[in-house]
Motif scaffolding. Structure first.
Motif, PDB file in Angstrom:
ATOM      1  N   PRO A 180       9.520  -7.680   4.589  1.00  0.00           N
ATOM      2  CA  PRO A 180       8.878  -6.853   5.618  1.00  0.00           C
ATOM      3  C   PRO A 180       9.577  -6.987   6.962  1.00  0.00           C
ATOM      4  CG  PRO A 180       7.226  -8.005   4.328  1.00  0.00           C
ATOM      5  CD  PRO A 180       8.568  -8.558   3.906  1.00  0.00           C
TER       6      PRO A 180
ATOM      7  N   ASP B  48       8.227  -6.370   9.920  1.00  0.00           N
ATOM      8  CA  ASP B  48       7.366  -6.793  11.024  1.00  0.00           C
ATOM      9  C   ASP B  48       6.934  -8.245  10.829  1.00  0.00           C
ATOM     10  OD1 ASP B  48       4.209  -6.576   9.875  1.00  0.00           O
ATOM     11  OD2 ASP B  48       5.724  -5.419   8.811  1.00  0.00           O
TER      12      ASP B  48
ATOM     13  N   GLY C 190       3.871  -8.865   8.501  1.00  0.00           N
ATOM     14  CA  GLY C 190       4.219  -8.727   7.092  1.00  0.00           C
ATOM     15  C   GLY C 190       4.967  -9.934   6.570  1.00  0.00           C
TER      16      GLY C 190
ATOM     17  N   GLU D 172       5.299   6.472   9.743  1.00  0.00           N
ATOM     18  CA  GLU D 172       6.253   5.371   9.737  1.00  0.00           C
ATOM     19  C   GLU D 172       6.000   4.402   8.577  1.00  0.00           C
ATOM     20  OE1 GLU D 172       8.763   5.243  11.795  1.00  0.00           O
ATOM     21  OE2 GLU D 172       8.116   6.954  13.009  1.00  0.00           O
ATOM     22  N   SER D 173       7.062   3.762   8.122  1.00  0.00           N
ATOM     23  CA  SER D 173       6.937   2.701   7.128  1.00  0.00           C
ATOM     24  C   SER D 173       6.258   1.495   7.775  1.00  0.00           C
ATOM     25  CB  SER D 173       8.307   2.297   6.593  1.00  0.00           C
ATOM     26  OG  SER D 173       8.929   3.368   5.931  1.00  0.00           O
ATOM     27  N   ARG D 174       5.489   0.785   6.986  1.00  0.00           N
ATOM     28  CA  ARG D 174       4.774  -0.376   7.522  1.00  0.00           C
ATOM     29  C   ARG D 174       4.357  -1.288   6.371  1.00  0.00           C
ATOM     30  NH1 ARG D 174       1.408   3.971   7.199  1.00  0.00           N
ATOM     31  NH2 ARG D 174      -0.635   3.662   6.213  1.00  0.00           N
ATOM     32  N   TYR D 175       3.732  -2.397   6.726  1.00  0.00           N
ATOM     33  CA  TYR D 175       3.204  -3.311   5.714  1.00  0.00           C
ATOM     34  C   TYR D 175       1.682  -3.268   5.778  1.00  0.00           C
ATOM     35  CZ  TYR D 175       2.713  -7.354   2.687  1.00  0.00           C
ATOM     36  OH  TYR D 175       2.393  -8.175   1.634  1.00  0.00           O
ATOM     37  N   ASP D 176       1.041  -3.023   4.625  1.00  0.00           N
ATOM     38  CA  ASP D 176      -0.413  -2.925   4.552  1.00  0.00           C
ATOM     39  C   ASP D 176      -0.996  -4.307   4.275  1.00  0.00           C
ATOM     40  OD1 ASP D 176      -3.061  -2.533   3.910  1.00  0.00           O
ATOM     41  OD2 ASP D 176      -2.713  -0.729   2.721  1.00  0.00           O
TER      42      ASP D 176
ATOM     43  N   PRO E  49       3.993  -3.072   0.929  1.00  0.00           N
ATOM     44  CA  PRO E  49       4.630  -2.193   1.916  1.00  0.00           C
ATOM     45  C   PRO E  49       4.231  -0.745   1.679  1.00  0.00           C
ATOM     46  CG  PRO E  49       6.204  -2.850   0.242  1.00  0.00           C
ATOM     47  CD  PRO E  49       4.949  -3.617  -0.037  1.00  0.00           C
TER      48      PRO E  49
ATOM     49  N   THR F 194      10.085   7.543   8.785  1.00  0.00           N
ATOM     50  CA  THR F 194      11.084   6.472   8.848  1.00  0.00           C
ATOM     51  C   THR F 194      12.282   6.793   7.968  1.00  0.00           C
ATOM     52  OG1 THR F 194       9.372   4.803   9.266  1.00  0.00           O
ATOM     53  CG2 THR F 194      11.494   4.008   8.457  1.00  0.00           C
TER      54      THR F 194
END
Length: 585
Positions: free
Chosen positions: A58, A60, A63, A310-314, A320, A326
């Motif tokens: 990840p 972030d 993440g 946007e891509s992110r971490y859940d 992810p 993104t």
């Protein structure tokens, strides 16, 4: 009157100097580490696969905290390729015991180990035990890629074959007064069946049996090749497992039963007393990437369910999320940089059709600029994940990759009866006959059900048409292998849905072919978007005290116990439900 401002100025100056000092000291520490960590002249690269193996790390801080310690596939593949060509590296030792990877990851690492062995350097694997109270078939499959397999005395080889278990929620929802008002296109799109049925439907069973039989054939053939036995014998040792003690030696599953310290001594005897062991992560950090100079090739990685934005971490699903914005921006940046080619790595069960279509458009835009795109699939690239890949010049998948699932599913959960059990009575006013189309308190009326059916037909036909256009097939040919059915990479290749079997190495070979890059020309593989750098690490908003790290550790443990509950909540619409182009996870 002037003393107070003077004091404030002094305090601000002290704070500024302190900040500068912290940054300066951090830079010095980083520089000292960079200069002091040199690769010894006789290095044995050590890789610990008992840690978590991830598709990507990840980006972030939150993440990274939630995923804990681990290593990503790209670092393993890249590090082993560098070690293969590095004269300072004399051998490889890998440790694996538990079931820390999925079958696609095992295949990717196996391909990288096979490439490393082409150098003539020995590659050994050590295990305390292949599985404790778990199926370790994938780990043992990987082990057979090595020159020799060592196991600790008293260890087991839990080689027991493959099993596909699905949880059916139909009875659960009916028991609690929840109506599952879902429909699909077509009979193999299994997400609906998992919500409405109490056991396998015939199409669902057929597809799952075909998947594990295809994977089983591949695994046993690879084990036979690696252990230099015939395929029938390999099937026998898989079917009659698990194995323990001297039986692992008697059946040729391992080469020696020795302890870890004896492995170190053995490798030093073979490769020199001055041999030093160095973890792959440290080696990679010092030696760098093998693909760091030459023809410019972009690497774009997409992992997780496909959504807009946007891509992110859940942090709830502990997964992810792949954001179309993104990815689209990454493709545009690569085109603007005039790269020679793009490798698009996909690990996804699918997701929103509009998000998949937005990324597909960027792939076509890149190709129109003369930049070839090679898609390479991880463990899963199905439904919307396949939609992302189909626009590429060539598609690569591992033999056991779960892919295709060319189909759609849509519906809602009607919870009015459940609410009445709690004394809750929903009522409403509205402006239009279809205003409650998405409402959980009302089932579809006749008009709405007709609209739902039309919507499913439209989206399925669009999916099939897109595949037909991108893959050079007819509508009927795609429909025949579509209907929501999943296939392994091996079967998908035979059906014309993908082009080649393999991973990063195979994708790079196809890049050379499609972009006209000479086999002797080096390649620079550059990430788009670039990974977080040193300054991002310094300024990143990660956990600022040990209590937060403890919370992250605790949540990881609790999450493992809550996974079934979270999945039920997701499909029930309490959390985000399945998207139209998505497979169940």
């Amino acid at each position: 009157m002037r003393s107070k401002p003077t004091l404030i100025y002094r305090i601000m100056a002290w704070i500024g100097m302190a900040v500068i000092a912290v940054i300066f000291i951090s830079l010095l520490v980083w520089l000292f580490q960079a200069l002091s960590e040199d690769v010894p002249s006789n290095t044995i690269v050590e890789l610990n696969l008992d840690q978590s193996v991830m598709e990507t790390v990840p980006g972030d801080p939150v993440g990274r905290a939630l995923t804990g310690e681990g290593i990503d596939i790209k670092t393993i593949v890249d590090g082993l390729e560098q070690a293969k060509h590095d004269d300072r590296v004399s051998g490889l030792l890998v440790r694996v015991s538990g079931n820390t990877m999925n079958i696609g990851q095992a295949e990717e690492i196996r391909e990288a180990v096979t490439s490393f062995r082409e150098s003539g350097k020995p590659a050994y694997l050590y295990s305390e035990t292949f599985g404790q109270v778990e199926n370790a078939t994938y780990s043992y499959y990987l082990a057979t890629a090595f020159d020799r397999i060592f196991m600790q005395p008293g260890g087991d080889v839990n080689l027991v074959g493959l099993r596909s278990e699905q949880f059916f929620l139909g009875d659960f929802f009916r028991k609690h007064g929840i109506e599952v008002d879902y429909d699909h296109r077509y009979e193999y799109k299994s997400a609906k069946d998992m919500l409405t049925e109490s056991e396998f439907t015939e199409p669902f069973r057929e597809a799952n049996e075909a998947i594990i039989n295809s994977q089983y054939a591949h695994l046993t053939e690879a084990i036979a090749e690696g252990r230099k036995i015939d395929t029938d014998q390999a099937r026998k040792v898989v079917d009659e497992g698990p194995w323990y003690g001297h039986l692992t030696l008697d059946h040729g599953l391992v080469d020696s039963l020795i302890y870890r310290d004896e492995i170190f001594a053995l490798m030093r005897d073979e490769l020199g007393d001055d041999a030093e062991f160095l973890y792959l992560e440290n080696y990679y950090g010092e030696a760098g990437s093998y693909w760091d100079n030459g023809a410019k090739v972009a690497l774009i990685q997409g992992e997780g369910a496909i959504v807009g934005g946007e891509s992110r971490y859940d942090p709830i699903m502990m997964q992810p999320v792949m954001g179309s914005e993104t990815l689209a921006r990454a493709f545009r940046s690569a085109v603007e940089d005039e790269v020679d080619a793009i490798i698009f790595r996909i690990e996804s069960p699918g997701g929103a059709p509009w998000a998949s279509e937005a990324v597909r458009r960027e792939i076509h835009q890149a190709r129109e600029q003369g930049i070839p795109v090679i898609a390479t699939m991880g463990n899963v690239a199905g439904s919307g994940g396949y939609y992302l890949a189909m626009g590429a010049n060539k598609i690569v998948a591992q033999p056991s990759t779960i892919t295709a699932s060319i189909g759609v599913v849509h519906g809602k959960f009607v919870t009015s009866e459940l609410l009445k059990d709690f004394g809750i009575n929903p009522d409403h006013v509205s402006t239009s006959p279809s205003s409650d189309y998405f409402a959980a308190s009302e089932p579809y009326n006749e008009h709405q059900r007709e609209r739902q059916s039309d919507w499913l037909d439209y989206n399925y036909e669009q999916f099939v048409e897109r595949v037909a256009d991108d893959r050079g097939m007819s509508f009927d040919e795609v429909h025949e292998v579509g209907k929501g059915r999943i296939w392994t990479g091996s079967d998908a290749r035979d059906l014309g849905l993908i082009d080649a079997l393999g991973g990063y190495h195979t994708a790079l070979n196809l890049v050379r072919e499609e972009a006209g890059i000479d086999p002797d020309t080096d390649i620079e593989l550059k990430n788009y978007p670039p990974p977080p750098g040193f300054w991002d690490f310094i300024t990143g908003e990660g956990p600022d005290r040990s209590e937060k790290l403890l919370i992250a550790e605790t949540w990881r443990g609790v999450h493992q116990q809550l996974v079934p509950v979270i999945q039920v909540a997701r499909v029930a619409g309490i959390l985000e439900p399945y998207h139209l182009y998505e497979m169940p996870r």
